[in-house]
Motif scaffolding. Structure first.
Motif, PDB file in Angstrom:
ATOM      1  N   UNK A  15     136.020  82.888  56.763  1.00 19.61           N
ATOM      2  CA  UNK A  15     135.439  83.015  58.204  1.00 19.61           C
ATOM      3  C   UNK A  15     135.675  81.612  58.914  1.00 19.61           C
ATOM      4  N   UNK A  16     136.313  80.898  58.473  1.00 21.26           N
ATOM      5  CA  UNK A  16     136.378  79.801  59.011  1.00 21.26           C
ATOM      6  C   UNK A  16     134.996  78.831  59.630  1.00 21.26           C
ATOM      7  N   UNK A  17     134.096  78.911  59.130  1.00 24.09           N
ATOM      8  CA  UNK A  17     132.931  78.584  59.717  1.00 24.09           C
ATOM      9  C   UNK A  17     132.692  76.964  59.196  1.00 24.09           C
ATOM     10  N   UNK A  18     133.368  76.809  58.294  1.00 28.22           N
ATOM     11  CA  UNK A  18     133.289  75.348  57.484  1.00 28.22           C
ATOM     12  C   UNK A  18     134.273  74.174  58.356  1.00 28.22           C
ATOM     13  N   UNK A  19     133.517  73.210  59.110  1.00 28.10           N
ATOM     14  CA  UNK A  19     134.300  72.440  59.859  1.00 28.10           C
ATOM     15  C   UNK A  19     135.219  71.231  59.178  1.00 28.10           C
ATOM     16  N   UNK A  20     136.445  71.797  58.953  1.00 25.41           N
ATOM     17  CA  UNK A  20     137.455  70.949  58.211  1.00 25.41           C
ATOM     18  C   UNK A  20     137.602  69.394  58.791  1.00 25.41           C
ATOM     19  N   UNK A  21     137.358  69.146  59.905  1.00 22.11           N
ATOM     20  CA  UNK A  21     137.491  67.841  60.624  1.00 22.11           C
ATOM     21  C   UNK A  21     136.636  66.974  60.276  1.00 22.11           C
ATOM     22  N   UNK A  22     135.189  67.435  59.936  1.00 29.03           N
ATOM     23  CA  UNK A  22     134.196  66.697  59.409  1.00 29.03           C
ATOM     24  C   UNK A  22     134.438  65.913  58.146  1.00 29.03           C
ATOM     25  N   UNK A  23     135.191  64.847  58.120  1.00 30.68           N
ATOM     26  CA  UNK A  23     135.350  64.198  56.902  1.00 30.68           C
ATOM     27  C   UNK A  23     134.027  63.472  56.136  1.00 30.68           C
ATOM     28  N   UNK A  24     133.304  63.028  56.812  1.00 29.38           N
ATOM     29  CA  UNK A  24     132.129  62.360  56.217  1.00 29.38           C
ATOM     30  C   UNK A  24     131.107  63.660  55.610  1.00 29.38           C
ATOM     31  N   UNK A  25     131.276  64.867  56.021  1.00 31.27           N
ATOM     32  CA  UNK A  25     130.747  65.889  55.128  1.00 31.27           C
ATOM     33  C   UNK A  25     131.029  66.075  54.053  1.00 31.27           C
ATOM     34  N   UNK A  26     132.752  66.011  54.068  1.00 29.49           N
ATOM     35  CA  UNK A  26     133.495  66.470  52.664  1.00 29.49           C
ATOM     36  C   UNK A  26     133.138  64.961  51.643  1.00 29.49           C
ATOM     37  N   UNK A  27     132.952  63.997  52.289  1.00 27.81           N
ATOM     38  CA  UNK A  27     132.504  62.788  51.311  1.00 27.81           C
ATOM     39  C   UNK A  27     131.008  63.075  50.870  1.00 27.81           C
ATOM     40  N   UNK A  28     130.144  63.440  52.057  1.00 28.07           N
ATOM     41  CA  UNK A  28     128.880  63.604  51.403  1.00 28.07           C
ATOM     42  C   UNK A  28     128.684  65.016  50.193  1.00 28.07           C
ATOM     43  N   UNK A  29     129.460  65.860  50.506  1.00 28.94           N
ATOM     44  CA  UNK A  29     129.524  66.873  49.244  1.00 28.94           C
ATOM     45  C   UNK A  29     129.823  66.419  48.117  1.00 28.94           C
ATOM     46  N   UNK A  30     130.773  65.473  48.126  1.00 27.75           N
ATOM     47  CA  UNK A  30     131.375  65.143  46.822  1.00 27.75           C
ATOM     48  C   UNK A  30     130.338  63.970  46.242  1.00 27.75           C
ATOM     49  N   UNK A  31     129.424  63.235  46.627  1.00 26.63           N
ATOM     50  CA  UNK A  31     128.579  62.227  46.409  1.00 26.63           C
ATOM     51  C   UNK A  31     127.623  62.653  45.277  1.00 26.63           C
ATOM     52  N   UNK A  32     127.719  62.252  44.148  1.00 27.38           N
ATOM     53  CA  UNK A  32     127.138  62.528  42.968  1.00 27.38           C
ATOM     54  C   UNK A  32     125.482  62.071  42.873  1.00 27.38           C
TER      55      UNK A  32
END
Ligand SMILES: N[C@H](CCC[C@H](N)C(=O)O)C(=O)O
Length: 257
Positions: A23-40
């Motif tokens: 549905x393209x709702x996830x913002x692929x340009x938000x790299x800080x969000x990507x890093x946050x999701x990976x943070x253990x």
């Protein structure tokens, strides 16, 4: 605040946040969000984030991000994406999907995913080491024992050396167990640490052994489990390369961001 629904998958201990983003709702340009999701500690915790999206030419497209937001082909992530696409009923047990390096085919056989990798027609020998690109770049170093090395310190020194500091490189340490079995430990670019296995790294490791002797299959004993790589070698070029191993769902959840 936004709520993101996700699934957690792992392939021989290489673990990923999987998001159905058709549905393209996830913002692929938000790299800080990507890093946050990976943070253990402060996020979900993973070696990467994988988005499943529609594809005009294939069954689906997988978009992979390292925790630092960089992108590459991910072999274990591709195997997890195939298993996730089956769970989402996008596919049954065979597929052709799009990744950053083009289309791949794959087949599900129980817990195992057989992923076809692209042909490898060139490689570099650096002294007794190898540099092989299997969709992501891999430095291959054979050692007496993988138990006595420090893969993070030694991996970092190669990854940040003058030749590789700009674009990075994954660093794989291999120990020969027998004629077609290797123990492997990997320092991963973009994770900037050791992962429990690396699919493109295992593939590069197998091909490096195939350069030293006549082989068609190599077993890789990674810290997180067993992988097998089958291939055909003709005139120093590799084709029919398959990365074979398990890919499993671990849990599903929602995160407020
Ligand atoms: N970190 C790698 C990509 C993921 C490789 C690994 N997770 C795999 O299974 O292939 C790179 O940036 O080259």
């Amino acid at each position: 605040m936004a709520t993101i629904s996700f699934y957690k998958y792992q392939g021989t201990g290489n673990d990923f946040v999987m998001i159905d983003n058709r549905d393209q709702r996830f913002d692929k340009s938000n790299l800080s969000l990507i890093s946050h999701l990976c943070d253990r500690r402060f996020g979900i915790g993973a070696d990467g984030v994988i988005l499943i999206e529609e594809s005009a030419s294939s069954d689906f497209e997988m978009i992979y991000f390292n925790p630092d937001g960089s992108q590459s082909l991910c072999g274990n992530g591709s195997r997890c994406a195939v298993m996730f696409a089956c769970f989402l009923q996008i596919i049954e047990d065979e597929t052709a999907f799009m990744a950053i390096d083009g289309e791949h085919t794959a087949r599900i056989d129980g817990d195992l995913v057989h992923l076809k990798m692209h042909d490898v027609e060139s490689y570099e020998e650096i002294g007794e080491d190898y540099l092989i690109d299997t969709g992501s770049p891999h430095y291959i170093k054979y050692v007496e024992s993988i138990d006595t090395i420090d893969p993070i310190a030694e991996g970092r020194s190669i990854r940040y050396s003058e030749r590789f500091s700009e674009k990075g490189v994954n660093v794989n340490f291999l120990e020969k167990v027998n004629t077609n079995t290797l123990n492997i430990r990997t320092y991963e670019r973009g994770v900037e640490g050791e992962t429990l296995s690396c699919g493109t790294g295992c593939t590069a490791a197998a091909l490096s052994l195939g350069l030293q002797q006549e082989l068609a299959s190599v077993n890789l004993q990674a810290q997180g489990g067993l992988l097998r790589v089958d291939f055909k070698k003709e005139n120093g070029r590799f084709s029919n390369i398959y990365l074979i191993g398990p890919a499993k769902a671990v849990f599903q959840g929602q995160i407020e961001v």
